[in-house]
Design a protein around this motif. Structure first.
Motif, PDB file in Angstrom:
ATOM      1  N   ARG A  86     -17.053-105.399  69.415  1.00  0.00           N
ATOM      2  CA  ARG A  86     -16.867-104.517  70.577  1.00  0.00           C
ATOM      3  C   ARG A  86     -18.114-104.531  71.461  1.00  0.00           C
ATOM      4  NH1 ARG A  86     -13.149-100.902  71.616  1.00  0.00           N
ATOM      5  NH2 ARG A  86     -12.526-100.345  69.481  1.00  0.00           N
ATOM      6  N   LEU A  87     -19.274-104.450  70.818  1.00  0.00           N
ATOM      7  CA  LEU A  87     -20.526-104.378  71.579  1.00  0.00           C
ATOM      8  C   LEU A  87     -20.854-105.708  72.269  1.00  0.00           C
ATOM      9  CD1 LEU A  87     -22.845-102.281  72.130  1.00  0.00           C
ATOM     10  CD2 LEU A  87     -24.172-103.592  70.471  1.00  0.00           C
ATOM     11  N   ILE A  88     -20.664-106.812  71.531  1.00  0.00           N
ATOM     12  CA  ILE A  88     -20.929-108.149  72.091  1.00  0.00           C
ATOM     13  C   ILE A  88     -19.711-109.023  71.778  1.00  0.00           C
ATOM     14  CG2 ILE A  88     -22.509-110.124  72.141  1.00  0.00           C
ATOM     15  CD1 ILE A  88     -24.654-108.264  70.892  1.00  0.00           C
ATOM     16  N   PRO A  89     -18.683-108.988  72.626  1.00  0.00           N
ATOM     17  CA  PRO A  89     -17.479-109.787  72.341  1.00  0.00           C
ATOM     18  C   PRO A  89     -17.849-111.254  72.103  1.00  0.00           C
ATOM     19  CG  PRO A  89     -17.127-108.315  74.209  1.00  0.00           C
ATOM     20  CD  PRO A  89     -18.584-108.240  73.881  1.00  0.00           C
ATOM     21  N   GLY A  90     -17.361-111.791  70.984  1.00  0.00           N
ATOM     22  CA  GLY A  90     -17.740-113.152  70.618  1.00  0.00           C
ATOM     23  C   GLY A  90     -19.007-113.211  69.786  1.00  0.00           C
ATOM     24  N   GLY A  91     -19.744-112.081  69.719  1.00  0.00           N
ATOM     25  CA  GLY A  91     -20.907-112.000  68.838  1.00  0.00           C
ATOM     26  C   GLY A  91     -22.226-112.440  69.439  1.00  0.00           C
ATOM     27  N   ILE A  92     -22.157-113.230  70.512  1.00  0.00           N
ATOM     28  CA  ILE A  92     -23.378-113.736  71.161  1.00  0.00           C
ATOM     29  C   ILE A  92     -23.199-113.572  72.667  1.00  0.00           C
ATOM     30  CG2 ILE A  92     -24.758-115.829  71.626  1.00  0.00           C
ATOM     31  CD1 ILE A  92     -23.919-116.885  68.872  1.00  0.00           C
ATOM     32  N   GLY A  93     -24.279-113.152  73.345  1.00  0.00           N
ATOM     33  CA  GLY A  93     -24.205-113.135  74.813  1.00  0.00           C
ATOM     34  C   GLY A  93     -24.128-111.755  75.421  1.00  0.00           C
ATOM     35  N   GLN A  94     -23.228-111.627  76.384  1.00  0.00           N
ATOM     36  CA  GLN A  94     -23.117-110.440  77.230  1.00  0.00           C
ATOM     37  C   GLN A  94     -22.787-109.165  76.445  1.00  0.00           C
ATOM     38  OE1 GLN A  94     -23.741-111.487  80.486  1.00  0.00           O
ATOM     39  NE2 GLN A  94     -24.079-109.310  80.827  1.00  0.00           N
ATOM     40  N   VAL A  95     -23.540-108.104  76.720  1.00  0.00           N
ATOM     41  CA  VAL A  95     -23.250-106.804  76.098  1.00  0.00           C
ATOM     42  C   VAL A  95     -22.156-106.101  76.901  1.00  0.00           C
ATOM     43  CG1 VAL A  95     -24.216-104.528  75.552  1.00  0.00           C
ATOM     44  CG2 VAL A  95     -25.565-106.580  75.114  1.00  0.00           C
ATOM     45  N   ASN A  96     -21.188-105.538  76.193  1.00  0.00           N
ATOM     46  CA  ASN A  96     -20.044-104.865  76.804  1.00  0.00           C
ATOM     47  C   ASN A  96     -20.422-103.425  77.195  1.00  0.00           C
ATOM     48  OD1 ASN A  96     -17.591-103.608  77.330  1.00  0.00           O
ATOM     49  ND2 ASN A  96     -16.682-104.063  75.332  1.00  0.00           N
ATOM     50  N   LYS A  97     -20.492-103.176  78.495  1.00  0.00           N
ATOM     51  CA  LYS A  97     -20.923-101.851  79.000  1.00  0.00           C
ATOM     52  C   LYS A  97     -20.032-100.718  78.506  1.00  0.00           C
ATOM     53  CE  LYS A  97     -23.465-103.056  83.240  1.00  0.00           C
ATOM     54  NZ  LYS A  97     -23.308-104.532  83.270  1.00  0.00           N
ATOM     55  N   TYR A 148     -28.373-109.195  67.679  1.00  0.00           N
ATOM     56  CA  TYR A 148     -27.455-108.054  67.832  1.00  0.00           C
ATOM     57  C   TYR A 148     -28.109-106.759  67.326  1.00  0.00           C
ATOM     58  CZ  TYR A 148     -23.892-105.004  65.583  1.00  0.00           C
ATOM     59  OH  TYR A 148     -23.170-103.933  65.097  1.00  0.00           O
ATOM     60  N   SER A 149     -28.768-106.839  66.165  1.00  0.00           N
ATOM     61  CA  SER A 149     -29.395-105.638  65.604  1.00  0.00           C
ATOM     62  C   SER A 149     -30.515-105.147  66.520  1.00  0.00           C
ATOM     63  CB  SER A 149     -29.900-105.887  64.183  1.00  0.00           C
ATOM     64  OG  SER A 149     -30.869-106.894  64.165  1.00  0.00           O
ATOM     65  N   LYS A 150     -31.279-106.067  67.082  1.00  0.00           N
ATOM     66  CA  LYS A 150     -32.362-105.698  68.002  1.00  0.00           C
ATOM     67  C   LYS A 150     -31.792-104.977  69.234  1.00  0.00           C
ATOM     68  CE  LYS A 150     -35.979-107.779  70.841  1.00  0.00           C
ATOM     69  NZ  LYS A 150     -36.117-108.970  71.696  1.00  0.00           N
ATOM     70  N   ILE A 151     -30.681-105.492  69.750  1.00  0.00           N
ATOM     71  CA  ILE A 151     -30.029-104.850  70.909  1.00  0.00           C
ATOM     72  C   ILE A 151     -29.619-103.420  70.558  1.00  0.00           C
ATOM     73  CG2 ILE A 151     -27.917-104.914  72.338  1.00  0.00           C
ATOM     74  CD1 ILE A 151     -28.214-108.058  72.215  1.00  0.00           C
ATOM     75  N   CYS A 152     -29.060-103.239  69.354  1.00  0.00           N
ATOM     76  CA  CYS A 152     -28.654-101.888  68.912  1.00  0.00           C
ATOM     77  C   CYS A 152     -29.853-100.947  68.807  1.00  0.00           C
ATOM     78  CB  CYS A 152     -27.923-101.955  67.576  1.00  0.00           C
ATOM     79  SG  CYS A 152     -26.307-102.729  67.682  1.00  0.00           S
ATOM     80  N   PHE A 153     -30.935-101.441  68.208  1.00  0.00           N
ATOM     81  CA  PHE A 153     -32.143-100.604  68.070  1.00  0.00           C
ATOM     82  C   PHE A 153     -32.653-100.181  69.448  1.00  0.00           C
ATOM     83  CE2 PHE A 153     -33.061-103.500  64.184  1.00  0.00           C
ATOM     84  CZ  PHE A 153     -32.236-102.739  63.378  1.00  0.00           C
ATOM     85  N   GLU A 154     -32.629-101.125  70.400  1.00  0.00           N
ATOM     86  CA  GLU A 154     -33.132-100.831  71.750  1.00  0.00           C
ATOM     87  C   GLU A 154     -32.212 -99.865  72.497  1.00  0.00           C
ATOM     88  OE1 GLU A 154     -35.608-105.001  72.489  1.00  0.00           O
ATOM     89  OE2 GLU A 154     -33.588-104.798  73.325  1.00  0.00           O
ATOM     90  N   LEU A 155     -30.913-100.042  72.320  1.00  0.00           N
ATOM     91  CA  LEU A 155     -29.951 -99.189  73.029  1.00  0.00           C
ATOM     92  C   LEU A 155     -29.922 -97.761  72.494  1.00  0.00           C
ATOM     93  CD1 LEU A 155     -26.857-101.586  73.324  1.00  0.00           C
ATOM     94  CD2 LEU A 155     -28.119-100.618  75.259  1.00  0.00           C
TER      95      LEU A 155
END
Length: 462
Positions: A86-97, A148-155
């Motif tokens: 859900r957060l990153i469809p496809g697992g890599i790349g664009q974050v889903n707002k 992905y985990s880094k993005i979650c920590f930052e968000l």
């Protein structure tokens, strides 16, 4: 209510859930497919009653009502998982707002109700595209998870102080690569070992990202389903079987997570059987330097084993079961609906083991629960009178309390689960919640156990 068993100040009372099992909205707002969405489309007959993960308990749309109910039954903490797909469809790349907005709303709603959010990053739900790249066998996927985990920590790390890398990482290994009850339905011990190893490298990489951010007052852990292994007897052959089971199913994750290295006995077996995974330069150091701060323990049942009765078929694939047989202890207490033994003292044995052998690490019960079929039978005046669930929790908490009195570093108790939710292949066959879910109307009704746990939480004991 007179309190006989008082728990330490600040004890966590709450429950746990996972994205795929409660969010629903499986194809809404840009969510990508995970392996469950895909497998259900491909083989719906492998799911109980043909029910898949599209709607579940619809937390995606009903989170406000649900969090209000959590508050009402005394939760001061709640563990949920983020859906990577859900957060990153496809697992890599664009974050889903839309996904960021949803998880921010959930976190803020929990906090405004004085419920501490515990976030787990991965609960069995690999994005489909990454599974097709090899899942945890692939270093590309391991690195994608670290990102992905880094993005979650930052968000979310400004508000979330309790993080988990994985829930029950042994289960995708058992289900997906050994015993054929999860996708990708592979039966191959070599690949199973590679998946287990890749998962722990991913765990260490996520912890490294976490430490680099130096989030204030934050801790990171892992949730393991530790299942005490009890030998049939003190015969050396039975003792050996129980030790091997413990190495395979508990210590293969517990040791690298807490101690930063694998048990030498396990390494010997893996080498002897020709199961050594592919490793990279620097892996050993990575594991050593990135251990967990605290531990979540899921406990449902014990594992009882004995020495092999018969030689394994030499033409069959090598399996963990080549080293032991399961043992059904006469007179054991059973949850007949789930087919699981109920053994409350197991929770105490886990606690003592963590105290004596794992530096008395800080930990909590992250899941414990009782699944019951056809719970509608127990409805009286519109609510489920689940006295059996109250007894189950009481009996486990009594042993947990004893371990705390003996100096074990236990911080909380979370039930599986808050509301009757969708189960991976069992759909709604067994109900686990403090809250009853009406599948037709999505109406929520607090069960007797929900009112009971509210009192326990308010009194910090029972």
């Amino acid at each position: 209510m007179t309190v006989k068993y008082k728990f330490p100040e600040g004890f966590w009372w709450g429950s746990a859930a996972s994205a795929t099992q409660m969010e629903g909205a499986a194809k809404e707002d840009g969510k990508g497919l995970n392996i469950w969405d895909y497998w259900y489309e491909k083989e719906p007959t492998r799911f109980f009653d043909g029910v898949g993960p599209e709607v579940t308990s619809d937390f995606y749309h009903q989170y406000k009502e649900d969090i209000k109910l959590m508050k009402e039954i005394g939760h001061n903490s709640f563990r949920f998982s983020i859906s990577w797909a859900r957060l990153i469809p496809g697992g890599i790349g664009q974050v889903n707002k839309k996904a960021v907005e949803f998880y921010n709303n959930v976190i803020n709603e929990l906090l405004s109700n004085e419920i501490e959010p515990f976030i787990n990053l991965f609960h069995f739900d690999m994005p489909l595209e990454l599974q097709q790249k090899g899942g945890w066998e692939s270093r590309e996927v391991v690195d994608a998870y670290a990102e992905y985990s880094k993005i979650c920590f930052e968000l979310f790390g400004d508000r979330v102080k309790r993080w988990f890398t994985f829930n029950e990482p042994v289960v995708p290994v058992e289900g997906g690569y050994l015993y054929d009850f999860h996708y990708p339905n592979v039966v191959d011990f070599n690949r199973a070992v590679q998946v287990a190893y890749g998962t722990m490298i991913a765990n260490a990489k996520a912890i490294k990202e976490f430490k680099a951010l130096q989030l204030e007052d934050a801790k990171i852990g892992i949730v393991l389903n530790l299942t005490p292994s009890y030998p049939r007897s003190s015969n050396p052959a039975d003792l050996k079987a129980a030790n091997i089971v413990d190495l395979f199913f508990n210590r293969s994750f517990l040791d690298p997570a807490v101690r930063g290295e694998y048990p030498s006995e396990l390494v010997e077996i893996i080498k002897r059987e020709g199961l050594v995974p592919e490793m990279l330069e620097g892996d050993k150091q990575l594991l050593k330097e990135n251990t967990i701060d605290f531990l979540g323990v899921n406990y449902y049942q014990p594992r009882r084993v004995k020495a092999k009765e018969c030689m394994p078929n030499p033409a069959a694939p090598l399996m963990p079961d080549n080293f032991f047989d399961y043992y059904e202890m006469p007179g054991r207490k059973m949850n007949v609906y789930r087919g699981w033994e109920i053994y409350e003292k197991g929770i105490y044995d886990i606690a003592i083991n963590l105290k004596e052998n794992y530096g008395n690490i800080e930990w909590y019960i992250s899941e414990n629960g009782m699944g019951v079929q056809d719970e509608e039978r127990f409805i009286v005046d519109g609510r489920v009178e689940d006295n059996y669930r109250i007894d189950f929790v009481k009996d486990h908490l009594t042993w947990l309390h004893k371990s705390i009195e003996e100096g074990c570093n236990v911080k909380g108790y979370h039930m599986w689960t808050f509301i009757d939710n969708w189960s991976w292949s069992n759909a709604y066959k067994n109900r686990y919640g403090f809250i009853q879910l009406d599948l037709k109307t999505q109406k929520r009704v607090i069960k007797k156990s929900g009112y009971w746990i509210k009192q326990v939480s308010e009194n910090n004991g029972f």
